[in-house]
Design a protein around this motif. Structure first.
Motif, PDB file in Angstrom:
ATOM      1  N   LEU A 608     -33.183 -28.455   8.325  1.00 41.87           N
ATOM      2  CA  LEU A 608     -33.920 -27.387   8.985  1.00 41.87           C
ATOM      3  C   LEU A 608     -35.350 -27.319   8.462  1.00 41.87           C
ATOM      4  O   LEU A 608     -35.606 -27.445   7.258  1.00 41.87           O
ATOM      5  N   PHE A 610     -38.669 -24.586   8.827  1.00 39.57           N
ATOM      6  CA  PHE A 610     -38.887 -23.169   9.128  1.00 39.57           C
ATOM      7  C   PHE A 610     -40.375 -22.939   9.393  1.00 39.57           C
ATOM      8  O   PHE A 610     -41.231 -23.392   8.627  1.00 39.57           O
ATOM      9  N   GLU A 625     -38.780 -18.963  12.105  1.00 40.76           N
ATOM     10  CA  GLU A 625     -37.943 -19.599  13.132  1.00 40.76           C
ATOM     11  C   GLU A 625     -37.374 -20.888  12.567  1.00 40.76           C
ATOM     12  O   GLU A 625     -38.126 -21.709  11.993  1.00 40.76           O
ATOM     13  N   ALA A 626     -36.047 -21.087  12.702  1.00 40.38           N
ATOM     14  CA  ALA A 626     -35.386 -22.295  12.209  1.00 40.38           C
ATOM     15  C   ALA A 626     -35.469 -23.374  13.275  1.00 40.38           C
ATOM     16  O   ALA A 626     -35.091 -23.153  14.428  1.00 40.38           O
ATOM     17  N   VAL A 660     -26.818 -25.261  12.910  1.00 49.43           N
ATOM     18  CA  VAL A 660     -28.104 -24.594  12.676  1.00 49.43           C
ATOM     19  C   VAL A 660     -27.876 -23.128  12.334  1.00 49.43           C
ATOM     20  O   VAL A 660     -28.516 -22.582  11.412  1.00 49.43           O
ATOM     21  N   ALA A 664     -29.133 -21.842   8.773  1.00 51.92           N
ATOM     22  CA  ALA A 664     -30.225 -20.870   8.743  1.00 51.92           C
ATOM     23  C   ALA A 664     -29.818 -19.605   7.999  1.00 51.92           C
ATOM     24  O   ALA A 664     -30.590 -19.056   7.189  1.00 51.92           O
ATOM     25  N   GLN A 667     -29.693 -20.273   4.281  1.00 47.88           N
ATOM     26  CA  GLN A 667     -31.005 -20.311   3.652  1.00 47.88           C
ATOM     27  C   GLN A 667     -31.591 -18.912   3.500  1.00 47.88           C
ATOM     28  O   GLN A 667     -32.216 -18.597   2.473  1.00 47.88           O
ATOM     29  N   VAL A 681     -34.504 -14.390  10.467  1.00 48.64           N
ATOM     30  CA  VAL A 681     -34.548 -15.797  10.815  1.00 48.64           C
ATOM     31  C   VAL A 681     -34.159 -15.916  12.291  1.00 48.64           C
ATOM     32  O   VAL A 681     -33.207 -15.298  12.740  1.00 48.64           O
ATOM     33  N   VAL A 683     -33.090 -18.281  15.590  1.00 47.77           N
ATOM     34  CA  VAL A 683     -32.382 -19.526  15.914  1.00 47.77           C
ATOM     35  C   VAL A 683     -32.319 -19.657  17.429  1.00 47.77           C
ATOM     36  O   VAL A 683     -31.989 -18.698  18.132  1.00 47.77           O
ATOM     37  N   ALA A 833     -37.470 -25.734   3.789  1.00 45.82           N
ATOM     38  CA  ALA A 833     -37.324 -24.401   3.204  1.00 45.82           C
ATOM     39  C   ALA A 833     -38.107 -24.252   1.912  1.00 45.82           C
ATOM     40  O   ALA A 833     -38.689 -23.187   1.644  1.00 45.82           O
TER      41      ALA A 833
END
Length: 842
Positions: A608, A610, A625-626, A660, A664, A667, A681, A683, A833
């Motif tokens: 991912l 970000f 935004e992931a 995802v 996400a 994280q 976050v 997705v 990340a």
């Protein structure tokens, strides 16, 4: 006859190496069995012993039950098995001679007054049959084909088959006609009108073991069947003789009476005895005639007799009316049968009649119309014999009609199933290959062009998944009809896959070119199809290959059209391509990429990135935004623009979505543990997720697992996803709103928006599409659209964030117009990340 005996002696010499013949013996009197004295007897035994005496064979009988006899025969433990009905299965597993000993049929026996008159009346009854017999196989197959529900009660021998009815173990018994005639009444049973499955009866042997002896048996049968007073005639006469009634008065009784009563009393008693004997014999003859008439009337084969000189009819069995709808009086009119024969078969049948007088025996197939107007397929077997027609000696023709219609219709149905698609009625892939082969033969001969066109319906799986397979079937039928109307009668339309069709164009419109033809094809497919009260529009990916430019063989043309179709599918469908040589390499690369993508999650190749979302004036972080990335082990980083559409097309996007979501949230929880202040976050979800009933439960489980409040997860959906099936999307979104997650509409302003529907959606945020932001300062129209979106968001009480903010002028315009939040390269680039928050005080 001399030639036949010479052949027989030659065959005998070959068979004489081992003169002991082990013969299976089971109880099926009068054809085969043992008498009261324990000696073997019956038609097959009498014939075989007559042959053995002439050939110096020593017969050794091995008693066994029917199924055990067959097993012993196949294992070589016995040499010959008498009274074996020839079936297609046994033709493969056993060896038989050519001339049948006799013909038999299956007879249904029932108690008096049972009232059974047709085979369908046996539905729900218990049927006693011989275990492993042809009756058992026939009834199982007939019940399966006709949807009848009866119960078979297998028994090891014929005696127990009949006895099972009196014992209450079965309702009816089924045996062959020979055994039924001899033994039915002893068990309180009578013959019903129900018969079926006429078969020839033979001696059988294991394949390759008794061929010489079977040839000897054939030679004797050919000789004896046409000879009066032969062992064959004597054996058959004895087998067909009805059960004896009461015997005559013993001679010693008469002698005692004569001595006691004198000559007068003796004469009187003799008169009574003679009258009684005549009465008994007359009654027996009447019963025999009735039985014969019943057999003829209820049998499955029509028998007839003709004058061989002019083929005028002399006699026909009464079952003609039951089987073919004509009474005997009509059938005996001169010229009747010629009128009933199909016109195409009539000339051939008349020629064969003339040839019959030379060959003396003939078997042919012809078609005729029955009394109900239906076309029937008939097996007509004829033989010329000597006869006595109304006192005039002369040759006669005896023959039989066997109805082969059901068998022919079954063969045709199997051919239809093998070559045509059951849903659309179009040729299937097998027939397509055959027709394409013939097309190419003609093309090679005339040198003219031919086209092969493959049509793949875009996203047709969604129709089945959302509206059901019955709706999908109606769409396929409509598509097949449109394609058929588009082509000429000499062309071929076939269905070669679940949502794929193939066209063979015999005379391409070369003057207008391929473009006009395929565009007309696509336009016809785009016509709305009414399904379930809705107008459903279908599009297609089309590929075209031409002969001889793209191939001269069937496989070359189909492969070229397939590659061209794949190219159309790869750009989103609703378009067409003509084959180009480089397409093979592109398809190969795409295939390898698809295979690698299937294992990307398991091999931990996805990661991912970000991208921060900021309040543009203060540069305060409001979320991230992931964005999914793929680190391929050989190719390195693969662009999402390359693998995300592939994942959506192959159905792998859902598994990627779930990964995802989990990664996400994991994280975000990790940042919480590190003390980083990341509020939310975001997705992206694919359209397929809105059709998954487990989506809400899955998201709830992920949030609970990572200990996150639902409002910290933002789910982004596009306008097209929610407008495609608005009612279904609305239901799923309300469930997500109840869960507490934040819902955002991504790429807003890029397409058409139904504002009335937009008010019903439980959204909290709109994301202005970056294509609009990019033209700030260059397009007044786009700037006006952005102002309208800002006003709309304010009116609906929705948060607003602009995507693709890359220049200071864009940020200034957005802030000035009232858009507070933004996302883009100017504010922060996507990064792993560990690096995503470096320049932001989070």
């Amino acid at each position: 006859m001399i030639v036949l005996l010479a052949v027989t002696l030659c065959l005998t010499a070959g068979a004489g190496a081992d003169t002991t013949v082990r013969v299976g013996l089971y109880e099926n009197v009068p054809k085969v069995g043992t008498g009261d004295d324990g000696a073997a007897g019956g038609v097959f035994v009498d014939l075989l012993e007559a042959i053995a005496r002439r050939e110096h064979w020593r017969l050794e009988y091995v008693a066994c039950e029917w199924s055990a006899c067959l097993e012993a025969l196949e294992a070589g433990e016995i040499d010959l098995m008498p009274d074996v009905a020839l079936t297609p299965e046994r033709r493969e597993s056993l060896a038989h001679h050519s001339t049948p000993v006799a013909h038999a049929w299956s007879q249904v026996l029932a108690p008096v007054g049972a009232g059974l008159d047709r085979i369908e009346a046996l539905d729900g009854h218990r049927l006693a049959v011989l275990e492993g017999s042809v009756q058992s196989d026939y009834l199982q197959e007939y019940a399966r084909d006709e949807g009848l529900d009866w119960t078979l009660v297998p028994r090891p021998d014929m005696e127990s088959v009949l006895a099972s009815v009196a014992a209450g173990e079965a309702d009816v018994a089924i045996t062959n006609n020979f055994y039924a005639r001899r033994h039915a009444r002893q068990h309180g049973l009578v013959e019903t009108p129900i018969t079926f499955d006429q078969v020839g009866l033979y001696y059988a042997a294991a394949p390759g073991r008794q061929e010489d002896r079977l040839a000897v048996i054939d030679a004797y049968l050919e000789l004896w069947k046409g000879e009066a007073g032969s062992p064959y005639e004597r054996a058959m006469s004895q087998a067909l003789e009805p059960p004896s009634g009461e015997g005559p008065i013993p001679t010693w009784g008469w002698a005692g009476l004569a001595a006691a009563g004198g000559v007068a009393l003796a004469l009187a008693l003799m008169t009574v005895w003679l009258r009684r004997t005549v009465r008994v014999r007359t009654q027996a003859l009447r019963e025999a005639n009735q039985r014969l008439e019943h057999l003829l009337d209820s049998g499955p084969v029509v028998l007839y007799q003709l004058n061989a000189l002019d083929f005028t009819p002399l006699w026909v069995s009464g079952n003609l009316e039951r089987l073919f709808g004509f009474d005997a009086e009509t059938a005996l009119r001169p010229g009747w049968w010629e009128q009933q024969i199909h016109p195409e078969d009539r000339p051939t049948a008349l020629r064969e009649n003339r040839r019959l007088l030379e060959e003396r025996h003939m078997v042919r197939e012809l078609r005729l119309f029955d009394g109900w107007g239906r076309l029937r397929h008939i097996r007509d077997e004829m033989r010329v014999v000597s006869g006595n027609n109304q006192g005039q000696r002369g040759p006669e023709v005896v023959g039989s009609w066997t109805d082969m219609t059901a068998s022919m219709e079954q063969k045709e149905a199997l051919r239809q199933m093998a070559h045509y698609d059951a849903r659309t009625g179009l040729p299937n892939r097998v027939l397509l290959h055959d027709r394409l082969g013939h097309t190419l033969e003609r093309a090679l001969a005339d040198g003219q062009a031919r086209w092969v066109v493959l049509v793949d319906l875009d996203r047709f799986r969604n129709v089945n998944e959302t509206l059901g397979t019955s709706a999908g079937d109606r769409v396929l039928e409509g598509i097949a009809d449109r394609l058929g109307r588009l082509l000429g009668p000499q062309d071929t339309v076939s269905r070669v896959g679940a949502d794929e069709f193939c066209l063979i164009v015999e005379k391409p419109p070369l003057d207008r070119g391929a473009e006009a033809f395929v565009e007309r094809l696509l336009e016809a497919l785009r016509e709305p199809c009414a399904v379930g009260g809705r107008a459903l529009v279908t599009t297609a990916s089309v590929g075209l290959a031409t002969f001889p430019e793209h191939g001269t063989t069937r496989d070359e043309l189909l492969a070229a059209a397939e590659l061209a179709m794949a190219a159309s599918r790869g750009v989103g469908g609703d378009t067409w391509h003509v084959y180009e040589p480089g397409m093979g390499a592109q398809t190969e690369q795409r295939l390898f990429l698809e295979n690698d993508l299937r294992s990307a999650i398991a091999n931990d190749e996805l990661l991912l990135y970000f991208q921060p979302q900021l309040e543009m004036e203060s540069e305060r972080l409001v979320g991230v935004e992931a964005l999914v990335r793929w680190r391929h082990p050989q190719r390195g980083m693969v662009s999402p623009a390359e693998f995300v559409p592939l994942a959506e097309e192959t159905g792998m996007i859902q598994a990627i979505d779930r990964w995802v979501l989990d990664a996400a949230c994991a994280q975000l929880a990790r940042w919480d543990q590190e003390g980083r202040d990341v509020p939310t976050v975001a997705v992206n979800l694919s359209a397929r997720e809105l059709h998954d009933e487990t989506l809400v439960a899955t998201i709830a489980g992920i949030l609970e697992h990572h200990g996150l409040a639902p409002e910290r997860l933002e789910l982004e959906l596009t306008e097209t996803m929610m407008m495609e099936q608005p009612e279904r999307a609305l239901a799923v979104l309300h469930r997500l709103e109840t869960l507490g997650v934040t819902l955002a509409m991504d790429d807003f302003g890029a397409g058409y928006s139904n504002l009335a529907h937009l008010r019903r959606l439980p959204l909290r945020r709109l994301k202005i599409d970056q294509s609009l932001v990019r033209d700030i300062g260059h397009s007044r129209n786009n700037e006006s659209i952005i102002r309208a979106i800002i006003a709309l968001a304010d009116a609906l009480g929705l948060d607003l964030i602009a995507e693709g903010v890359e220049e200071p002028g864009q940020r200034a315009f957005l802030l000035n117009e009232g858009c507070r939040f933004g996302q883009g390269y100017l504010l922060g680039r996507p990064a792993p990340a560990d690096n995503a928050l470096e320049d932001i005080g989070a």
